[in-house]
Design a protein around this motif. Structure first.
Motif, PDB file in Angstrom:
ATOM      1  N   THR A 142       0.751  -1.302  -0.243  1.00  0.00           N
ATOM      2  CA  THR A 142      -0.080  -0.137  -0.031  1.00  0.00           C
ATOM      3  C   THR A 142       0.992   1.338  -0.076  1.00  0.00           C
ATOM      4  O   THR A 142       1.800   1.304   0.919  1.00  0.00           O
ATOM      5  CB  THR A 142      -0.810   0.097   1.205  1.00  0.00           C
ATOM      6  N   LEU A 145       5.956   2.695   0.375  1.00  0.00           N
ATOM      7  CA  LEU A 145       4.709   1.753   0.458  1.00  0.00           C
ATOM      8  C   LEU A 145       5.292   0.657   1.817  1.00  0.00           C
ATOM      9  O   LEU A 145       6.463   0.701   1.939  1.00  0.00           O
ATOM     10  CB  LEU A 145       5.035   0.872  -0.842  1.00  0.00           C
ATOM     11  N   ASP A 184       2.586  -6.068   2.436  1.00  0.00           N
ATOM     12  CA  ASP A 184       1.540  -6.833   3.098  1.00  0.00           C
ATOM     13  C   ASP A 184       2.489  -7.829   4.013  1.00  0.00           C
ATOM     14  O   ASP A 184       2.354  -8.319   5.128  1.00  0.00           O
ATOM     15  CB  ASP A 184       0.593  -7.711   2.535  1.00  0.00           C
ATOM     16  N   GLY A 200      -2.689   5.154  -0.318  1.00  0.00           N
ATOM     17  CA  GLY A 200      -3.900   4.343  -0.459  1.00  0.00           C
ATOM     18  C   GLY A 200      -3.774   3.289  -1.632  1.00  0.00           C
ATOM     19  O   GLY A 200      -4.579   2.270  -1.411  1.00  0.00           O
ATOM     20  N   ASP A 201      -3.156   3.895  -2.774  1.00  0.00           N
ATOM     21  CA  ASP A 201      -2.970   2.983  -3.842  1.00  0.00           C
ATOM     22  C   ASP A 201      -2.329   1.686  -3.493  1.00  0.00           C
ATOM     23  O   ASP A 201      -1.583   1.439  -2.693  1.00  0.00           O
ATOM     24  CB  ASP A 201      -2.275   3.503  -5.033  1.00  0.00           C
ATOM     25  N   ARG A 202      -3.020   0.487  -4.153  1.00  0.00           N
ATOM     26  CA  ARG A 202      -2.312  -0.608  -3.965  1.00  0.00           C
ATOM     27  C   ARG A 202      -1.386  -1.162  -5.417  1.00  0.00           C
ATOM     28  O   ARG A 202      -1.956  -1.046  -6.418  1.00  0.00           O
ATOM     29  CB  ARG A 202      -3.526  -1.948  -3.815  1.00  0.00           C
TER      30      ARG A 202
END
Ligand SMILES: Cc1cc2nc3c(=O)[nH]c(=O)nc-3n(C[C@H](O)[C@H](O)[C@H](O)COP(=O)(O)OP(=O)(O)OC[C@H]3O[C@@H](n4cnc5c(N)ncnc54)[C@H](O)[C@@H]3O)c2cc1C
Length: 433
Positions: free
Chosen positions: A196, A212, A215, A275-277
């Protein structure tokens, strides 16, 4: 809201009626193979001679200029998944496929039974298979890809397609897809990792620094690059180099420059937001500092965002108590494009082994670049010229390990210039564009 027949009468279709209506429409002409571009024969197929060995005849069909466009359409028609797996304009990536496949066909043909040569091709395909893990291809995808490939080549050959070509194609594709799947199965670590965007900095008009959190931690070596897929141009994978070492918190930073006319970089630089993935995959690359003792000193040459992997290596070196001396030439077109200089100067302040030489092609910034920030003071004053001219102006650096990072043009010019002044070619390392 679920509606039951006759529940009310407000002019809308009750749901079951809509379903009935839709199921009455024959959608077949709009789906799948009905738009198959290979359905209508070509008026000018590729001539196929019976004298030509079948592997080379297949290569000739593959390298026909119509192949990439026809194949892209055949793929989209045969399986909707391929619309997501490949970018909308797939000609670039299919061009690479054509180059690799024609090399494989020619090498096997020229091997004349030499198993080692054939194994070289199979090994290359296995290697590719490891990279393809990021695409998450299933057995069905491999089969459909093979069907679309055969259909396209048969279409291009027209009446020249015969059993000889069909059998050779079948065998060649079975060998290829088996090797690709073997490669994919042998790969370890996560095939792809989501991340993210948590911060975006815009140090110049055409560079973004994107931070970023992944995960799960992606374990790359400093200096390596990653395959990156972003939401701005679906299906377009590009290589980007993290500018900080891998860490357990999963923090990653990339520096991206807008390359005019490029497929991804412009939309990334303009469109990226918190917020972009993104999807990250497969660390690769050869840039590394050789720490074999006695240390050989290091020359680093970075053009523009090419600073990212070299700064990652420098950050990693800072974890060691004792390091080889590093002389870093950091260059850009205008002085104001040397956006990472403040960070590098901070690093050099605590690393006595690190010297920074700023370089820019012009002395001043253009009026449209906006207000000029004063460059921080470095031990060596900024020099004016191209990187290759300034670096070779200091001598041959023959005793150094040389690490280069930058645009394809900068890499070509710097290697050529350094070798011309006597730097041994084997001392120079960089990742090929
Ligand atoms: C090992 C490796 C690591 C990389 N790391 C980074 C990185 O950290 N940051 C980054 O911004 N880019 C990096 N790149 C370049 C990146 O992968 C893309 O090629 C670049 O972002 C342009 O993508 P695009 O889709 O807009 O253009 P593309 O369609 O990929 O390329 C369009 C044209 O521009 C050329 N080109 C590619 N990169 C540059 C460049 N930097 N300057 C001038 N011309 C170029 C290409 O050769 C091609 O001719 C790296 C490339 C490689 C091979």
């Amino acid at each position: 809201m679920v509606r039951t027949p006759g529940a009310d009468d407000d002019g809308e279709f009750p749901a079951p009626d809509v379903e009935r209506l839709v199921s009455d429409i024959d959608l077949a002409p709009f789906l799948g193979r009905a738009v198959d571009p290979t359905a209508t024969p070509l008026t000018d197929p590729v001539p196929v001679s019976e004298e030509t060995p079948p592997l080379l005849a297949l290569r000739d069909l593959l390298t026909d200029p119509r192949f990439p466009e026809l194949f892209a359409r055949a793929l989209r028609a045969i399986d909707p998944d391929f619309r997501e797996i490949f970018p909308r304009d797939a000609t670039g990536v299919l061009g690479e496929f054509v180059r690799a496949m024609s090399w494989a066909l020619e090498t096997v043909e020229n091997a004349r039974g030499d198993r080692a040569e054939v194994e070289r091709v199979v090994e290359f395909a296995r290697h590719l298979g490891v990279d393809h893990r990021k695409l998450e291809l299933s057995t069905r995808h491999h089969e459909r890809f093979g069907e679309a490939l055969t259909d396209t080549l048969r279409h291009l050959a027209g009446r020249g397609w015969d059993d000889r070509l069909a059998t050779t194609m079948d065998t060649a594709y079975r060998v290829l897809s088996t090797a690709l799947r073997e490669g994919a199965a042998a790969g370890h670590g996560p095939a792809r990792v989501g991340a993210t965007v948590v911060e975006v900095l815009r140090p110049t008009r055409d560079v973004v620094v994107v931070r970023l959190i992944s995960d799960v931690m992606l374990d790359y070596h400093p200096g390596q690059y990653l395959s990156v897929l972003t939401p701005y141009t679906p299906g377009v994978w590009r290589r980007l180099s993290p500018s900080i070492p891998a860490n357990p918190a999963g923090q990653i930073e990339f520096h991206v420059r807008d390359v005019p006319g490029g497929a991804l970089s412009g939309s990334l630089v303009r469109g990226v937001g918190v917020g972009d993935r993104w999807v990250l995959a497969r660390p690769l690359g050869m840039l590394d500092v050789d720490r074999t003792e006695p240390f050989r000193d290091v020359l680093m040459v970075a053009g523009g965002t090419g600073i990212a992997p070299l700064r990652c290596l420098i950050l990693d070196m800072m974890r060691h108590a004792y390091n080889p001396r590093v002389h870093l030439f950091y260059g850009a077109r205008h002085p104001g494009d040397l956006y990472d200089l403040p960070t590098l100067v901070d690093l050099a302040a605590t690393a006595p082994w690190l010297t920074i030489q700023p370089v820019s092609e012009s002395d001043t910034d253009p009026w449209w670049a906006g207000a000029r920030q004063e460059l921080p003071r470095t031990l060596h004053r900024r020099q004016t010229g191209t990187l290759v001219d300034v670096v070779t102006g200091w001598g041959s650096w023959a005793d150094r390990q040389v690490l280069l990072s930058g645009s394809p043009e900068m890499l070509r010019a710097t290697v050529r210039g350094m070798v011309a002044v006597g730097t041994p070619r084997e001392n120079i390392s960089y990742d090929r564009p």
